[in-house]
Write an enzyme that holds these catalytic residues in place. Structure first.
Site, PDB file in Angstrom:
ATOM      1  N   LYS A 136     -40.651 -52.082  49.778  1.00  0.00           N
ATOM      2  CA  LYS A 136     -41.876 -51.283  49.833  1.00  0.00           C
ATOM      3  C   LYS A 136     -42.772 -51.731  50.985  1.00  0.00           C
ATOM      4  O   LYS A 136     -43.392 -50.905  51.660  1.00  0.00           O
ATOM      5  CB  LYS A 136     -42.633 -51.395  48.506  1.00  0.00           C
ATOM      6  CG  LYS A 136     -43.998 -50.710  48.515  1.00  0.00           C
ATOM      7  CD  LYS A 136     -44.688 -50.784  47.178  1.00  0.00           C
ATOM      8  CE  LYS A 136     -46.056 -50.123  47.246  1.00  0.00           C
ATOM      9  NZ  LYS A 136     -46.724 -50.051  45.928  1.00  0.00           N
ATOM     10  N   HIS A 275       0.161 -28.657  50.473  1.00  0.00           N
ATOM     11  CA  HIS A 275      -1.033 -27.843  50.217  1.00  0.00           C
ATOM     12  C   HIS A 275      -1.458 -27.904  48.755  1.00  0.00           C
ATOM     13  O   HIS A 275      -1.769 -26.885  48.125  1.00  0.00           O
ATOM     14  CB  HIS A 275      -0.802 -26.407  50.663  1.00  0.00           C
ATOM     15  CG  HIS A 275      -0.566 -26.283  52.136  1.00  0.00           C
ATOM     16  ND1 HIS A 275      -1.478 -26.731  53.080  1.00  0.00           N
ATOM     17  CD2 HIS A 275       0.480 -25.799  52.847  1.00  0.00           C
ATOM     18  CE1 HIS A 275      -1.007 -26.510  54.290  1.00  0.00           C
ATOM     19  NE2 HIS A 275       0.188 -25.960  54.179  1.00  0.00           N
TER      20      HIS A 275
END
Length: 513
Positions: A136, A275
């Site tokens: 912070k 695929h």
């Protein structure tokens, strides 16, 4: 900014001694706690104990040691005249560098047999509080949560050149670190007593970046691969790449599809995927035979495919694979000769998963949609031979039943609508992803050709009409397995009986969209 005082409290002590010694040489005073202070003093590095800063002993078996204004005031104070004057009035020294990593909660709960009490004691309280406070206040305080940052941070401290962007980047890492920590705790505690079939009200999960990919499904799409570090077991995300080109987005999808399919089988098996659909699947007593049979199922599609095995790859199997171009192979292991043979293919991606020990610890199957997420359990349903219902006059022979069960395990991994034709535990034809079932059947049976005579057919869902079964009759199929449950089941049963086809119902659908 310059660093005059550092607070160091770490569970992961890798690289700590060198880093701390460098800080001291740069004129930094080190404040530390418990085991960290002991380790540093043992290495001959001067340390100020946290109790000398707080004027208060560590209490409650170490649960309280850094939760004190002398610590958090020193971290949270902005370097303004007002804040610095308040620190001076309270005799608090500013802390410029916070080096903290947290109690090993994830490592603790990953141990077999860990108790709830052990897990609770490894929930860090003071550590996240210091990390968040420093993050912070990043404009004035440097926060470090990873030993991988030590060298970079030490160099910046020694030069006295710590720009605000660097501090902000470290603050971002710090907040990600504590967020991940809290997510792990939430996931563990939620999973303790969450009944099967119930889903969390809020889904929070941490995924770690494995690699940025060259592109996604298509070159104009960006892509990356992430791993869930909480998942244990053999899977594509936990596999180690031993050789070959960098994995692509489509490689990872297909490797996952192939490996999850081959894990279905207890017998020595091979799966070839193209695929995202299996184009070749077979089981045999020898791995090389399983691979050869899988390849023979659809040699055209196998070219450029992905191969997965549920057993260690030997030299004979490796030689057979090297006869064609393959994108990747994944297996539990490889013997030395097999690895040497496969590595002759410079670009072949070789992945090793380690032993197959059952399903991974992954609990949910997730699908992203635009603006949301779909969650379900994995389809781990298997055919229960005792619950199979024979619905025709003729029951399958034992050989047919073995093939039917095999075929249903395959069809479960084929995109719906799906039909699979099998004989002697070898896939002969696959119909995948069609908008109606009869077209899928025609594709699968057409691919099987004359081999369909005496073979079995599996369907992922019921036959809405008898037309699919009529296609099977014309091709010479001898037995069929399907979930059943159609309003027109009687029509299909009648057609089967008229042509002496054995048909069984499983009562379990396997849609795969």
């Amino acid at each position: 900014m310059t660093v005059k005082r550092a607070l160091i409290s770490v569970s992961d002590k890798s690289g700590l001694e060198e880093f701390a010694r460098g800080l001291v040489q740069a004129g930094v005073e080190i404040v530390s706690t418990g085991g960290t202070a002991k380790a540093l003093r043992g290495a001959g590095i001067p340390v100020t104990y946290i109790t000398d800063v707080t004027g208060f002993p560590e209490i409650l078996d170490g649960r309280v040691k850094t939760l004190h204004p002398n610590v958090h005031g020193g971290i949270l104070a902005m370097r303004t005249d007002e804040h610095l004057n308040q620190l001076q009035e309270q005799n608090i020294t500013p802390i410029d560098l916070v080096v903290v990593n947290l109690y090993p909660f994830k490592e603790t709960v990953a141990r077999p047999g860990v108790t709830l009490e052990e897990a609770i004691e490894n929930i860090d309280i003071g550590g996240p509080t210091m990390v968040r406070a420093a993050a912070k206040n990043y404009r004035y305080v440097l926060v470090v949560v990873s030993p991988q940052r030590y060298a970079e941070v030490l160099e910046a401290v020694q030069k006295g050149d710590i720009d605000e962007q660097f501090r902000l980047n470290l603050a971002k890492e710090a907040f990600a670190h504590t967020a991940s920590y809290d997510t792990a705790i939430t996931a563990y505690l939620t999973g303790l007593d969450q009944p099967a079939g119930e889903f969390p009200a809020v889904w929070e999960k941490k995924y770690e970046l494995v690699q940025t990919l060259r592109y996604g499904e298509n070159p104009h799409q960006q892509a990356a691969f992430y791993r869930d570090p909480s998942v244990a077991g053999a899977c594509v995300a936990n596999a180690v790449q031993l050789h070959g080109k960098e994995l692509s987005y489509n490689n990872i999808l297909d490797i996952n599809a192939a490996f999850e399919a081959v894990k279905e089988f207890d017998d020595t098996s091979a799966v070839i995927v193209k695929h995202n659909n299996p184009c070749g699947v077979a089981s045999a007593s020898k791995l090389v035979d399983a691979y050869s049979m899988a390849y023979e199922g659809d040699p055209v599609s196998a070219y450029g495919g992905i191969v997965a095995f549920n057993a260690a790859v030997d030299a004979d199997t490796a030689r057979e694979m090297n006869r064609i171009f393959l994108e990747a192979v994944i297996a539990p292991d490889y013997d030395d000769d097999a690895l040497a043979i496969l590595k002759q293919k410079e670009n072949l991606r070789i992945l090793k998963t380690g032993p197959l020990t059952g399903p991974t610890s992954d609990r949910f199957d997730l699908r992203k949609v635009n603006g949301g997420l779909l969650m379900q359990g994995f389809d781990r349903g298997v055919v229960d031979s005792e619950k199979i219902k024979v619905v025709t006059r003729r029951a399958p022979s034992q050989a047919e039943m073995d093939d039917l069960i095999f075929a249903m395990a395959v069809v479960k991994h084929v995109k719906s609508n799906s039909i699979v034709v099998v004989k002697d535990k070898k896939v002969l034809g696959v119909g995948a992803g069609q908008m109606n079932r009869v077209t899928s059947a025609r594709i699968a049976l057409g691919q099987a050709g004359d081999g369909a005579r005496g073979a079995v057919l599996a369907s992922d869902a019921f036959f809405p009409f008898s037309d699919t079964l009529e296609e099977a009759v014309a091709a010479g199929i001898s037995a069929v397995i399907q979930p059943g449950g159609s309003m027109r089941d009687a029509e299909s049963i009648t057609v089967a009986d008229e042509h002496d086809i054995a048909m069984v119902f499983t009562g379990m659908r396997h849609f795969r969209h």
